[in-house]
Motif scaffolding. Sequence first.
Motif, PDB file in Angstrom:
ATOM      1  N   ASP A   1      24.469 -16.720   6.394  1.00 43.78           N
ATOM      2  CA  ASP A   1      24.970 -16.030   5.222  1.00 43.78           C
ATOM      3  C   ASP A   1      24.956 -16.990   4.036  1.00 43.78           C
ATOM      4  OD1 ASP A   1      25.506 -13.657   6.618  1.00 43.78           O
ATOM      5  OD2 ASP A   1      27.385 -14.510   7.347  1.00 43.78           O
ATOM      6  N   VAL A   2      24.160 -16.657   3.062  1.00 41.71           N
ATOM      7  CA  VAL A   2      24.035 -17.497   1.873  1.00 41.71           C
ATOM      8  C   VAL A   2      24.544 -16.697   0.678  1.00 41.71           C
ATOM      9  CG1 VAL A   2      22.441 -18.739   0.369  1.00 41.71           C
ATOM     10  CG2 VAL A   2      22.043 -18.695   2.830  1.00 41.71           C
ATOM     11  N   PRO A   3      25.652 -17.154   0.064  1.00 39.97           N
ATOM     12  CA  PRO A   3      26.207 -16.381  -1.042  1.00 39.97           C
ATOM     13  C   PRO A   3      25.413 -16.466  -2.353  1.00 39.97           C
ATOM     14  CG  PRO A   3      27.537 -18.328  -0.644  1.00 39.97           C
ATOM     15  CD  PRO A   3      26.490 -18.282   0.422  1.00 39.97           C
ATOM     16  N   VAL A   4      24.624 -17.523  -2.524  1.00 39.44           N
ATOM     17  CA  VAL A   4      23.910 -17.723  -3.790  1.00 39.44           C
ATOM     18  C   VAL A   4      22.511 -18.264  -3.531  1.00 39.44           C
ATOM     19  CG1 VAL A   4      23.890 -19.032  -5.963  1.00 39.44           C
ATOM     20  CG2 VAL A   4      26.056 -18.224  -5.042  1.00 39.44           C
ATOM     21  N   LEU A   5      21.543 -17.723  -4.246  1.00 44.84           N
ATOM     22  CA  LEU A   5      20.195 -18.297  -4.286  1.00 44.84           C
ATOM     23  C   LEU A   5      19.947 -18.737  -5.722  1.00 44.84           C
ATOM     24  CD1 LEU A   5      18.086 -15.713  -2.245  1.00 44.84           C
ATOM     25  CD2 LEU A   5      18.750 -18.019  -1.535  1.00 44.84           C
ATOM     26  N   VAL A   6      19.645 -20.001  -5.900  1.00 38.75           N
ATOM     27  CA  VAL A   6      19.317 -20.531  -7.219  1.00 38.75           C
ATOM     28  C   VAL A   6      17.799 -20.622  -7.299  1.00 38.75           C
ATOM     29  CG1 VAL A   6      19.502 -22.512  -8.777  1.00 38.75           C
ATOM     30  CG2 VAL A   6      21.466 -21.816  -7.379  1.00 38.75           C
ATOM     31  N   VAL A   7      17.220 -19.938  -8.273  1.00 37.98           N
ATOM     32  CA  VAL A   7      15.775 -19.930  -8.439  1.00 37.98           C
ATOM     33  C   VAL A   7      15.440 -20.786  -9.649  1.00 37.98           C
ATOM     34  CG1 VAL A   7      13.717 -18.518  -8.744  1.00 37.98           C
ATOM     35  CG2 VAL A   7      15.677 -17.608  -7.484  1.00 37.98           C
ATOM     36  N   VAL A   8      14.618 -21.806  -9.429  1.00 31.41           N
ATOM     37  CA  VAL A   8      14.202 -22.699 -10.499  1.00 31.41           C
ATOM     38  C   VAL A   8      12.845 -22.218 -10.995  1.00 31.41           C
ATOM     39  CG1 VAL A   8      13.708 -25.081 -11.142  1.00 31.41           C
ATOM     40  CG2 VAL A   8      15.453 -24.583  -9.403  1.00 31.41           C
ATOM     41  N   ILE A   9      12.809 -21.767 -12.247  1.00 33.31           N
ATOM     42  CA  ILE A   9      11.582 -21.215 -12.808  1.00 33.31           C
ATOM     43  C   ILE A   9      11.209 -21.972 -14.076  1.00 33.31           C
ATOM     44  CG2 ILE A   9      11.988 -18.922 -11.862  1.00 33.31           C
ATOM     45  CD1 ILE A   9      12.875 -18.022 -14.645  1.00 33.31           C
ATOM     46  N   ALA A  10       9.952 -21.858 -14.447  1.00 37.22           N
ATOM     47  CA  ALA A  10       9.473 -22.443 -15.696  1.00 37.22           C
ATOM     48  C   ALA A  10       8.394 -21.533 -16.265  1.00 37.22           C
ATOM     49  CB  ALA A  10       8.910 -23.841 -15.463  1.00 37.22           C
ATOM     50  N   GLU A  11       8.329 -21.515 -17.573  1.00 31.23           N
ATOM     51  CA  GLU A  11       7.292 -20.747 -18.239  1.00 31.23           C
ATOM     52  C   GLU A  11       5.961 -21.450 -18.042  1.00 31.23           C
ATOM     53  OE1 GLU A  11       6.625 -18.484 -22.491  1.00 31.23           O
ATOM     54  OE2 GLU A  11       8.071 -20.113 -22.362  1.00 31.23           O
ATOM     55  N   LYS A  12       4.935 -20.680 -17.705  1.00 33.64           N
ATOM     56  CA  LYS A  12       3.609 -21.254 -17.553  1.00 33.64           C
ATOM     57  C   LYS A  12       3.120 -21.676 -18.941  1.00 33.64           C
ATOM     58  CE  LYS A  12       2.206 -18.382 -13.643  1.00 33.64           C
ATOM     59  NZ  LYS A  12       1.287 -17.320 -13.193  1.00 33.64           N
ATOM     60  N   ALA A  13       2.643 -22.892 -19.025  1.00 33.80           N
ATOM     61  CA  ALA A  13       2.122 -23.384 -20.291  1.00 33.80           C
ATOM     62  C   ALA A  13       0.744 -23.963 -20.036  1.00 33.80           C
ATOM     63  CB  ALA A  13       3.053 -24.452 -20.873  1.00 33.80           C
ATOM     64  N   ALA A  14      -0.072 -24.027 -21.048  1.00 40.81           N
ATOM     65  CA  ALA A  14      -1.432 -24.557 -20.901  1.00 40.81           C
ATOM     66  C   ALA A  14      -1.387 -25.928 -20.237  1.00 40.81           C
ATOM     67  CB  ALA A  14      -2.107 -24.648 -22.261  1.00 40.81           C
ATOM     68  N   GLN A  38      26.232 -31.141  -3.510  1.00 42.25           N
ATOM     69  CA  GLN A  38      26.787 -31.840  -2.341  1.00 42.25           C
ATOM     70  C   GLN A  38      28.090 -32.530  -2.731  1.00 42.25           C
ATOM     71  OE1 GLN A  38      24.525 -35.115  -0.704  1.00 42.25           O
ATOM     72  NE2 GLN A  38      25.496 -34.883   1.277  1.00 42.25           N
ATOM     73  N   GLY A  39      28.116 -33.085  -3.934  1.00 42.90           N
ATOM     74  CA  GLY A  39      29.337 -33.728  -4.428  1.00 42.90           C
ATOM     75  C   GLY A  39      30.491 -32.751  -4.580  1.00 42.90           C
ATOM     76  N   GLN A  40      30.197 -31.468  -4.687  1.00 41.27           N
ATOM     77  CA  GLN A  40      31.226 -30.430  -4.796  1.00 41.27           C
ATOM     78  C   GLN A  40      31.596 -29.838  -3.432  1.00 41.27           C
ATOM     79  OE1 GLN A  40      32.832 -29.603  -7.691  1.00 41.27           O
ATOM     80  NE2 GLN A  40      31.756 -31.397  -8.430  1.00 41.27           N
ATOM     81  N   GLY A  41      31.001 -30.393  -2.367  1.00 41.00           N
ATOM     82  CA  GLY A  41      31.309 -29.914  -1.023  1.00 41.00           C
ATOM     83  C   GLY A  41      30.464 -28.730  -0.583  1.00 41.00           C
ATOM     84  N   LEU A  42      29.452 -28.384  -1.365  1.00 36.99           N
ATOM     85  CA  LEU A  42      28.554 -27.287  -1.012  1.00 36.99           C
ATOM     86  C   LEU A  42      27.309 -27.839  -0.327  1.00 36.99           C
ATOM     87  CD1 LEU A  42      28.877 -25.315  -4.346  1.00 36.99           C
ATOM     88  CD2 LEU A  42      29.852 -24.672  -2.133  1.00 36.99           C
ATOM     89  N   GLY A  43      26.504 -26.952   0.203  1.00 36.23           N
ATOM     90  CA  GLY A  43      25.282 -27.376   0.862  1.00 36.23           C
ATOM     91  C   GLY A  43      24.094 -26.561   0.382  1.00 36.23           C
ATOM     92  N   SER A  44      22.921 -27.133   0.494  1.00 34.99           N
ATOM     93  CA  SER A  44      21.675 -26.465   0.143  1.00 34.99           C
ATOM     94  C   SER A  44      20.532 -27.186   0.825  1.00 34.99           C
ATOM     95  CB  SER A  44      21.463 -26.455  -1.372  1.00 34.99           C
ATOM     96  OG  SER A  44      20.334 -25.654  -1.695  1.00 34.99           O
ATOM     97  N   VAL A  45      19.340 -26.662   0.612  1.00 35.82           N
ATOM     98  CA  VAL A  45      18.143 -27.277   1.162  1.00 35.82           C
ATOM     99  C   VAL A  45      16.967 -26.861   0.299  1.00 35.82           C
ATOM    100  CG1 VAL A  45      17.699 -25.363   2.762  1.00 35.82           C
ATOM    101  CG2 VAL A  45      16.780 -27.617   3.273  1.00 35.82           C
ATOM    102  N   LEU A  46      16.031 -27.748   0.123  1.00 39.84           N
ATOM    103  CA  LEU A  46      14.801 -27.418  -0.587  1.00 39.84           C
ATOM    104  C   LEU A  46      13.816 -26.896   0.445  1.00 39.84           C
ATOM    105  CD1 LEU A  46      13.162 -27.415  -3.180  1.00 39.84           C
ATOM    106  CD2 LEU A  46      12.544 -29.769  -2.722  1.00 39.84           C
ATOM    107  N   THR A  47      13.432 -25.642   0.310  1.00 43.06           N
ATOM    108  CA  THR A  47      12.565 -25.015   1.285  1.00 43.06           C
ATOM    109  C   THR A  47      11.391 -24.334   0.598  1.00 43.06           C
ATOM    110  OG1 THR A  47      12.432 -23.369   3.046  1.00 43.06           O
ATOM    111  CG2 THR A  47      13.995 -22.929   1.285  1.00 43.06           C
ATOM    112  N   THR A  48      10.307 -24.187   1.328  1.00 42.53           N
ATOM    113  CA  THR A  48       9.141 -23.479   0.790  1.00 42.53           C
ATOM    114  C   THR A  48       8.865 -22.195   1.563  1.00 42.53           C
ATOM    115  OG1 THR A  48       7.650 -24.774   2.188  1.00 42.53           O
ATOM    116  CG2 THR A  48       8.030 -25.580  -0.054  1.00 42.53           C
TER     117      THR A  48
END
Length: 103
Positions: A1-14, A38-48
């Motif tokens: 159960d994951v309460p939040v998904l943070v999506v990191v996006i960027a505008e495509k540029a030349a 992590q410093g706030q006691g939360l956890g995450s992982v970088l996944t593809t």
Amino acid sequence: DVPVLVVVIAEKAAGLAGAGGAQSSVFPGVQNFLLAIQGQGLGSVLTTRWKQREPEMYAAMGLPDDWEAHAILPVGWPARKYGRGKRLPVSEVTYREHFGKAW
């Protein structure tokens, strides 16, 4: 159960779209974000894993064609307490001049 998904996006540029371009700017920020949560006691992982269903993810987010996602980070409370990582001594994981030659 994951309460939040943070999506990191960027505008495509030349010249910045695709592998290597904007990612070289985005991923240092992602690393800092992971350390901060992590410093706030939360956890995450970088996944593809989401890359296997990228078109579906873009559609679900309503992401315009001129933007791209670089990372999706699930954020929540860890099931267990994490302590300090265990690292090998530098002398065991580095080499000098040639692979396998101890530092």
